[in-house]
Design an enzyme around this catalytic site. Structure first.
Site, short mmCIF file in Angstrom:
data_model
loop_
_atom_site.label_atom_id
_atom_site.label_comp_id
_atom_site.label_asym_id
_atom_site.label_seq_id
_atom_site.Cartn_x
_atom_site.Cartn_y
_atom_site.Cartn_z
N TYR A 136 -3.56 -0.15 9.79
CA TYR A 136 -3.23 -0.64 8.50
C TYR A 136 -2.12 -0.51 8.27
O TYR A 136 -1.40 -0.82 7.59
CB TYR A 136 -4.33 0.28 7.69
N SER A 171 0.73 -1.09 0.05
CA SER A 171 -0.33 -0.36 0.08
C SER A 171 0.33 1.36 0.67
O SER A 171 2.19 0.74 -0.02
CB SER A 171 -0.36 -0.08 1.08
P1 NAP Z 1 -11.95 -4.29 -0.70
O1 NAP Z 1 -12.79 -4.48 -2.03
O2 NAP Z 1 -12.58 -4.35 0.93
O3 NAP Z 1 -12.43 -6.22 -0.70
C1 NAP Z 1 -11.38 -6.99 0.33
C2 NAP Z 1 -11.20 -8.62 -0.28
O4 NAP Z 1 -10.71 -9.32 1.10
C3 NAP Z 1 -12.53 -8.60 -0.02
O5 NAP Z 1 -12.68 -10.14 -0.70
C4 NAP Z 1 -12.90 -9.17 1.79
O6 NAP Z 1 -13.77 -10.77 1.61
C5 NAP Z 1 -11.38 -10.64 2.05
N1 NAP Z 1 -11.69 -10.58 3.27
C6 NAP Z 1 -11.20 -9.34 4.09
N2 NAP Z 1 -11.14 -10.66 4.75
C7 NAP Z 1 -10.97 -11.56 4.98
C8 NAP Z 1 -10.33 -12.85 5.43
N3 NAP Z 1 -10.16 -13.12 7.02
N4 NAP Z 1 -10.91 -13.77 5.04
C9 NAP Z 1 -10.77 -14.13 3.37
N5 NAP Z 1 -11.29 -12.79 2.06
C10 NAP Z 1 -11.20 -11.80 3.46
O7 NAP Z 1 -10.67 -4.67 -0.66
P2 NAP Z 1 -9.95 -3.86 -2.05
O8 NAP Z 1 -9.57 -2.31 -2.65
O9 NAP Z 1 -9.99 -4.55 -3.00
O10 NAP Z 1 -7.78 -4.23 -1.21
C11 NAP Z 1 -7.76 -5.25 -1.77
C12 NAP Z 1 -5.67 -5.72 -1.12
O11 NAP Z 1 -5.52 -4.07 -1.85
C13 NAP Z 1 -6.13 -5.33 0.36
O12 NAP Z 1 -5.36 -5.73 1.23
C14 NAP Z 1 -5.80 -3.65 0.13
O13 NAP Z 1 -5.03 -3.21 1.96
C15 NAP Z 1 -5.20 -3.85 -0.42
N6 NAP Z 1 -5.16 -2.18 -1.11
C16 NAP Z 1 -6.22 -1.21 -1.68
C17 NAP Z 1 -6.31 0.27 -2.21
C18 NAP Z 1 -6.89 0.34 -3.09
O14 NAP Z 1 -6.83 1.62 -2.71
N7 NAP Z 1 -8.17 0.07 -3.30
C19 NAP Z 1 -4.51 0.33 -2.34
C20 NAP Z 1 -3.63 -0.46 -1.66
C21 NAP Z 1 -3.30 -1.46 -1.36
P3 NAP Z 1 -15.12 -10.47 2.30
O15 NAP Z 1 -16.54 -9.63 1.06
O16 NAP Z 1 -15.28 -10.99 3.24
O17 NAP Z 1 -15.19 -9.34 3.10
C1 GCO Z 2 -6.81 5.03 3.01
C2 GCO Z 2 -6.43 3.70 1.84
C3 GCO Z 2 -5.63 3.58 1.29
C4 GCO Z 2 -5.89 2.68 -0.12
C5 GCO Z 2 -4.05 2.34 0.19
C6 GCO Z 2 -3.79 3.77 -0.66
O1 GCO Z 2 -8.11 5.05 3.80
O2 GCO Z 2 -6.07 6.25 3.16
O3 GCO Z 2 -8.04 3.02 2.03
O4 GCO Z 2 -5.12 3.47 2.46
O5 GCO Z 2 -6.76 1.39 0.40
O6 GCO Z 2 -3.70 1.10 0.82
O7 GCO Z 2 -2.33 2.29 -1.35
#
Ligand code: NAP
Ligand code: GCO
Length: 271
Positions: free
Chosen positions: A164, A151
């Protein structure tokens, strides 16, 4: 002398790829890309209902050869059991993407210790648990790819995301340690550090305000991104395929930031 590069080095045909928590969001986008690159897709979710929705999403995307398991990635017994099922049903896991993750946006002094622990459990302990479960198979095959979804918060802090940021900072170092400990078995462990991606996780930061205006965070993050926009999960596909493929066998312990330049940019200056 290493063999000469060929475009098929990006091909994932015949590989078993487990993307955790990939019913939707970033994990789903990566899984679709891996399917297009030829991999057999494995995903999991915490409950049967979410898993079934995931199967519907894959079907709608034209991906029918996909294997899904109910598995809470924080539960080591469930993870170990799931790896056994994957090995029996599909084969040894060649590519693991530790994608499942949560966030709690709470001012630190208001955050309960249990809430902090829950975030660490999913975002840091679970990648340890799942990597530990698949590494023996990779060691036996003398090949493997582990990709941890890090992230911006692996490098930066901001208000309300203490747990986080601590988890994602730790995940960066877990990535480097897996590289260090298992590189000798031709196992590469890298991270992808997405910028701000429009998924359910960030939906609260993009919701329209009562007066119809955009959430203040929307203009904040646009000003911190050189392209002036949120990124799409599909934009992670190419980097994810690269890190899962033979083309990246000499890349190890690296966090590939796919952030549109956020980490390089001080932010848009006032006009
Ligand atoms: P999201 O839309 O909230 O999806 C998260 C997924 O993880 C969902 O399918 C959720 O399933 C699953 N999950 C959560 N807890 C779990 C558990 N204990 N066991 C199994 N599955 C679990 O998040 P996203 O935006 O796609 O993010 C995916 C990854 O990218 C995360 O690690 C997040 O920190 C990272 N990330 C996101 C962003 C961003 O801007 N979106 C940026 C950087 C990094 P459920 O439906 O059961 O909750
Ligand atoms: C926040 C966002 C970020 C993104 C991502 C950025 O609240 O700042 O959720 O944390 O999820 O991790 O890289």
């Amino acid at each position: 002398m290493a063999k000469e590069f060929e475009m098929k080095d990006f091909d994932l045909t015949g590989k078993v790829a487990w993307i955790t928590g990939a019913s939707y969001g970033i994990g789903f986008a990566i899984a679709k890309a891996y399917a297009k690159a030829g991999a057999k897709i494995v995903f999991n979710d915490r409950g049967q209902e979410q898993l079934d929705k995931g199967f519907e999403n894959y079907k709608a995307a034209g991906i029918n050869d996909v294997h899904g398991y109910v598995c809470d990635v924080t539960d080591e017994a469930q993870v170990q059991e799931t790896v056994k099922k994957i090995e029996k049903d599909v084969g040894t896991v060649d590519i693991l993407v530790n994608n499942a993750g949560i966030i709690k946006r709470i001012p630190m002094i208001e955050m309960k210790a249990e809430e902090f622990r829950q975030v660490i459990d999913v975002d840091l302990n679970a990648p340890f648990i799942v990597s530990k479960a698949v590494l023996p198979g990779m060691i036996a095959k003398k090949a493997g790819k582990i990709i941890n979804i890090c992230s911006m918060m692996s490098e930066l802090g901001r208000e309300t995301v203490s747990a986080y940021a601590a988890a994602k900072g730790g995940l960066k170092m877990l990535t480097r340690n897996i590289c260090s400990e298992y590189g000798e078995y031709n196992i590469q462990c890298n991270g992808i550090g997405p910028g701000y991606i429009a998924t359910p996780q960030t939906a609260p930061l993009r919701e329209k305000q009562a007066d119809g205006s955009m959430h203040p965070f929307d203009s904040f993050i646009r000003a911190k991104t050189p392209a002036g926009r949120w990124l799409d999960a599909e934009e992670l596909a190419g980097p994810a395929v690269f890190l899962a493929s033979e083309a990246s066998n000499a890349v190890n312990g690296h966090i590939l930031y796919v952030d549109g330049g956020i980490l390089a940019y001080i932010g848009k200056q006032p006009s």
